[in-house]
Design a protein around this motif. Structure first.
Motif, PDB file in Angstrom:
ATOM      1  N   ALA A   1       0.820  -1.208   0.000  1.00 51.98           N
ATOM      2  CA  ALA A   1       0.000   0.000   0.000  1.00 51.98           C
ATOM      3  C   ALA A   1       0.857   1.262   0.000  1.00 51.98           C
ATOM      4  N   LYS A   2       2.118   1.158  -0.441  1.00 55.90           N
ATOM      5  CA  LYS A   2       2.974   2.341  -0.504  1.00 55.90           C
ATOM      6  C   LYS A   2       2.438   3.329  -1.536  1.00 55.90           C
ATOM      7  N   LYS A   3       2.658   4.596  -1.299  1.00 56.56           N
ATOM      8  CA  LYS A   3       2.112   5.635  -2.174  1.00 56.56           C
ATOM      9  C   LYS A   3       2.605   5.507  -3.605  1.00 56.56           C
ATOM     10  N   ASN A   4       3.878   5.114  -3.758  1.00 58.67           N
ATOM     11  CA  ASN A   4       4.424   5.059  -5.111  1.00 58.67           C
ATOM     12  C   ASN A   4       3.939   3.850  -5.902  1.00 58.67           C
ATOM     13  N   CYS A   5       3.141   2.975  -5.276  1.00 56.62           N
ATOM     14  CA  CYS A   5       2.619   1.802  -5.987  1.00 56.62           C
ATOM     15  C   CYS A   5       1.395   2.143  -6.835  1.00 56.62           C
TER      16      CYS A   5
END
Length: 432
Positions: free
Chosen positions: A253-257
């Motif tokens: 769930a990382k933002k850059n994903c």
């Protein structure tokens, strides 16, 4: 076990242009290829034809194989065998060669020519197999049945994940009652482990003729995300600022994903990599409808966009403008309608245009009433006279003169047409 006898080719010594050591001698190409069927594919094995003198080197094999509609897969192996999973493919083409590498530098000292082969697998009865994971814990899979599939075949789906086997919970069927899809709920996936789907085709008339097809997938590639959450809008310096939060996911769930698309009213969707977007123009007299959707493209790519988020409307000035417009129209039209109605009423009263409609229906005059009453009394008298006459004349044929016929009422045969005529005593005195 299927044994294929393949020819081998002697390799000519060449000098490598990139500076690697020259191959000083030739070695034999792999031969005696064996193909053994496996549950989900085949196991390839071969004879390397390596002599005792060459065992002072590292021996490796380069295997390249390609399915009908896929890209080539290249692998370097130390063993003389490889299991190839066929999946939903009807075969593959492959080639293999032997390499001898220096134990000191891993440089290629010698290598053989390629040995090529083609394997035709048993027929595949399904196509267009695809699955999607949605709402974190729901799974849908569908497939099409080929026209050459047996009429009495039935199709069953299962999958293996995290060392557990799961059977389909609910099948979707077509008009012929064949399974063409599967729906499962409350299933959970560990993104670190792959999903291995198995489709088994069973022929009902021949239980021994069962075919299994295999397909392995990464869960995150099958995931269809939910729409972004907490979509909010604010107005800053005549600009529209849109913010949101990423949806829940089975993977990272990382933002850059995540990548997003923002749709504003009737404009084309705008690609956004952050969790906010600023629209540079804000027209107070215009209404804006904002929606956002998401998918993963960076950490791991999936092909499904989420659904659009619930629409967010702005702005209040537009609503007030519409309300004020309606109020203005009402204020203009209502007095005009009252004035027009009053004018019509005045004109109708002035020129008595509705008097003919309101005029009552006149009653009959006294002369007409007296005439109707006297006529009714006369009819009643004639009727009473007929009832009081003792003797009646029955006439069935009006063409016969009444003066020539005399009957007793008890001797008359009744016919379909009978008339009663009163006898006049003064004209028929001789009749008994």
């Amino acid at each position: 076990m299927l044994l294929l006898s393949l020819t081998w080719y002697e390799m000519i010594s060449v000098s490598l242009a990139n500076g690697e050591p020259a191959i000083t001698a030739s070695i034999m190409a792999p031969s005696e290829l064996h193909i053994v069927k496996h549950d989900f594919g085949v196991i390839l094995s071969w004879n390397s034809n390596i002599t005792e003198e060459t065992k002072t080197y590292y021996v490796k094999y380069v295997l390249i194989y390609k399915f009908d509609t896929a890209k080539e897969i290249t692998e370097r192996l130390q063993e003389k065998e490889k299991m190839i999973r066929l999946g939903l493919h009807s075969g593959f083409h492959a080639k293999v060669k032997t390499q001898l590498l220096s134990k000191e530098s891993d440089d290629i000292i010698k290598e053989s020519n390629w040995t090529e082969f083609t394997y035709k697998a048993p027929p595949v009865y399904i196509q267009n197999f695809s699955c999607v994971i949605y709402n974190i814990s729901n799974l849908n899979c569908t497939w099409d049945i080929k026209t050459e599939a047996p009429e009495d075949a039935q199709y069953f789906l299962s999958y293996r994940h995290s060392r557990e086997e799961f059977q389909c919970q609910l099948y979707l069927t077509n008009a012929k009652n064949k399974n063409i899809g599967c729906h499962m709920k409350e299933v959970y996936f560990n993104h670190a482990n792959k999903i291995r789907f198995n489709i088994t085709v069973k022929e009902l008339s021949n239980s021994s003729e069962n075919h299994s097809y295999y397909k392995k997938c990464i869960p995150q590639r099958l995931e269809k995300l939910n729409p972004p959450i907490n979509v909010s809008i604010s107005l800053e310096n005549r600009r529209i600022k849109i913010n949101w939060k990423p949806p829940p996911t089975i993977g990272s769930a990382k933002k850059n994903c995540f990548t997003y698309q923002v749709k504003i009213t009737d404009l084309e969707p705008i690609d956004v990599s952050e969790e906010e977007y600023v629209h540079p123009i804000h027209d107070p007299a215009k209404q804006y409808v904002i929606q956002v959707r998401a998918k993963k493209t960076t950490c791991i790519s999936n092909k499904f966009w989420s659904e659009w988020s619930e629409p967010v409307f702005i702005n209040d000035e537009y609503k007030d403008y519409k309300m004020n417009t309606w109020k203005l129209l009402i204020l203009i039209l209502f007095p005009s309608m009252i004035f027009t109605g009053g004018l019509l009423i005045f004109l109708c009263r002035r020129y008595k245009c509705i008097d003919p409609i309101l005029t009552p229906i006149p009653h009959p005059s006294d002369r007409i009433r007296i005439w109707l009453a006297s006529d009714a009394a006369l009819c009643q008298q004639e009727y009473d006279l007929v009832l009081q006459t003792p003797n009646m004349l029955f006439v069935s044929d009006l063409s016969t003169p009444v003066t020539e016929l005399s009957f007793n009422t008890s001797e008359v045969n009744m016919h379909s047409e009978i008339m009663l005529v009163p006898l006049e005593k003064d004209k028929h005195k001789g009749i008994n």
